[in-house]
Design a protein around this motif. Structure first.
Motif, PDB file in Angstrom:
ATOM      1  N   ILE A 207       0.850  -1.193   0.000  1.00 29.60           N
ATOM      2  CA  ILE A 207       0.000   0.000   0.000  1.00 29.60           C
ATOM      3  C   ILE A 207       0.882   1.238   0.000  1.00 29.60           C
ATOM      4  N   PRO A 208       0.687   2.167  -0.934  1.00 31.68           N
ATOM      5  CA  PRO A 208       1.532   3.366  -1.006  1.00 31.68           C
ATOM      6  C   PRO A 208       1.501   4.171   0.289  1.00 31.68           C
ATOM      7  N   ALA A 209       2.609   4.813   0.578  1.00 31.19           N
ATOM      8  CA  ALA A 209       2.751   5.562   1.825  1.00 31.19           C
ATOM      9  C   ALA A 209       1.651   6.600   2.031  1.00 31.19           C
ATOM     10  N   PRO A 210       1.275   7.394   1.022  1.00 29.97           N
ATOM     11  CA  PRO A 210       0.206   8.372   1.253  1.00 29.97           C
ATOM     12  C   PRO A 210      -1.104   7.724   1.696  1.00 29.97           C
ATOM     13  N   ALA A 211      -1.429   6.564   1.133  1.00 34.45           N
ATOM     14  CA  ALA A 211      -2.668   5.866   1.508  1.00 34.45           C
ATOM     15  C   ALA A 211      -2.579   5.295   2.919  1.00 34.45           C
ATOM     16  N   ARG A 212      -1.376   4.924   3.339  1.00 39.68           N
ATOM     17  CA  ARG A 212      -1.208   4.366   4.681  1.00 39.68           C
ATOM     18  C   ARG A 212      -1.429   5.405   5.765  1.00 39.68           C
ATOM     19  N   ARG A 213      -1.288   6.665   5.407  1.00 39.25           N
ATOM     20  CA  ARG A 213      -1.405   7.727   6.412  1.00 39.25           C
ATOM     21  C   ARG A 213      -2.850   8.126   6.696  1.00 39.25           C
ATOM     22  N   THR A 214      -3.803   7.576   5.952  1.00 37.56           N
ATOM     23  CA  THR A 214      -5.218   7.882   6.166  1.00 37.56           C
ATOM     24  C   THR A 214      -6.019   6.593   6.255  1.00 37.56           C
ATOM     25  N   GLY A 215      -7.165   6.656   6.895  1.00 38.02           N
ATOM     26  CA  GLY A 215      -8.081   5.519   6.903  1.00 38.02           C
ATOM     27  C   GLY A 215      -7.767   4.427   7.897  1.00 38.02           C
TER      28      GLY A 215
END
Length: 364
Positions: A207-215
């Protein structure tokens, strides 16, 4: 917040607080006012909802259904003071007709109320070796009944990439389902999955880092999807809701707490179909046979107030619906009645094998 988000609160001191407890009992109460009226609690778990019903509605009886033997054992001890008013049943909740028949009740119209509190239970999250939680390395099991069926490790190690992608996308609402499925297939070619830590590590990489920071935690959607696949949850619910609607007599109610959009959509459609007249909208007088069998009790899906969410975070994603039977089952002329189901297993939908009157419980 999806059903998987309920796990984020599992370690909190209030983790075992039943969601919308007072409102659920309020909705069930009119149907359980008669002495000896029977509630089928289809997701007994820790027994929280059943305990409240037995305590506040002294004439009610409860058949507590759970596929998890450990849950039944714990709830059985908790509810033992209520004596014969509580009966534990080891079954999957699409077996409602059999549960009623074995209790000496009619499969159609024999129950006064049916309750579903869907999703994963506090007990299953708290027992590390069950593999439901992603914060601790544990065997990838995830079976609600650990005695039968395939495990999450079996799914990861055997499903082809397209099939695994479908599971992650549909049940976990995972945007990176294909990327994760391909990474799983690549890893298992050399090292099969057995425990949760390598899977969590893979998810962080996929999972890309930006997506890991939300949700929330990056693993929660994948773990939710695997759990729903292992336990065949949507297929079981698809069979269970029509069975529940037929199980109640006139004045009886079905109450459902859902935590996943697919679950809530299925319940919404079943309730709407039963509460809709079959007569043309311009017909001045609706004949008896075209009148609906059900009446919607809740207006749409009710949600928990913020005050409850603050105390019990797993209430954030709940969707509560209730319906009441106003005419006997089978009196409305319909063309969309569900076909009778085949036998289901506790985890995979094949074979049933009831395990008798095992005591216990442990859930909500």
């Amino acid at each position: 917040m999806t059903d998987a988000g309920r796990e984020d609160a599992a370690a909190a001191p209030h983790a075992h607080v039943p969601v919308l407890l007072d409102r659920v009992v309020e909705l069930l109460a009119p149907a359980l006012a008669t002495e000896g009226a029977v509630l089928v609690d289809c997701t007994l778990g820790m027994g929280g909802h059943s305990e409240a019903v037995l305590e506040r509605l002294p004439g009610a009886r409860v058949l507590g259904v759970d596929r998890d033997p450990e849950a039944l054992a714990r709830a059985g001890r908790r509810l033992a003071p209520y004596g014969e008013r509580f009966t534990p049943v080891h079954a999957v909740y699409d077996e409602i007709p059999d549960v009623l028949a074995e209790a000496g009740l009619a499969p159609v119209g024999g129950a006064a109320a049916v309750l579903f509190d869907l999703g994963v239970s506090s007990l299953q999250l708290d027992e590390v070796d069950r593999g439901f939680a992603y914060r601790t390395d544990a065997p990838l099991d995830m079976r609600m009944d650990p005695t039968v069926g395939r495990t999450a490790a079996d799914v990861l190690n055997t499903y082809e990439v397209p099939e695994l992608t479908r599971v992650l996308r549909d049940y976990g609402e995972e945007k990176f389902a294909r990327r994760i499925a391909e990474a799983v297939a690549q890893r298992r070619a050399t090292t099969p999955f057995t425990t949760s830590a390598p899977l969590v590590e893979l998810l962080y990489d996929a999972i890309p880092a930006p997506a890991r920071r939300t949700g929330g935690h990056p693993a929660k959607r994948t773990f939710q999807a695997l759990r729903m696949e292992v336990n065949d949850e949507l297929a079981v619910l698809r069979r269970a809701v029509p069975a529940a609607l037929e199980a109640i007599g006139v004045g009886g109610r079905v109450v459902v707490e859902s935590y996943h959009s697919l679950e809530d959509r299925l319940v919404k459609r079943a309730f709407a179909a039963g509460s809709r007249s079959e007569a043309p909208p311009d017909m001045p007088v609706v004949p008896e046979e075209a009148q609906p069998e059900l009446r919607l009790v809740t207006r749409g899906a009710e949600k928990a107030h913020q005050a409850e969410v603050d105390v019990n975070p797993r209430a954030a994603s709940v969707r509560l619906r209730a319906v009441e039977r106003v005419r006997p089952a089978g009196t409305q002329a319909r063309t969309d009645r569900p076909v009778s189901r085949d036998s289901s297993s506790r985890n995979s939908g094949t074979g049933r094998g009831r395990h008798g009157d095992e005591h216990g419980g442990g859930r909500r």
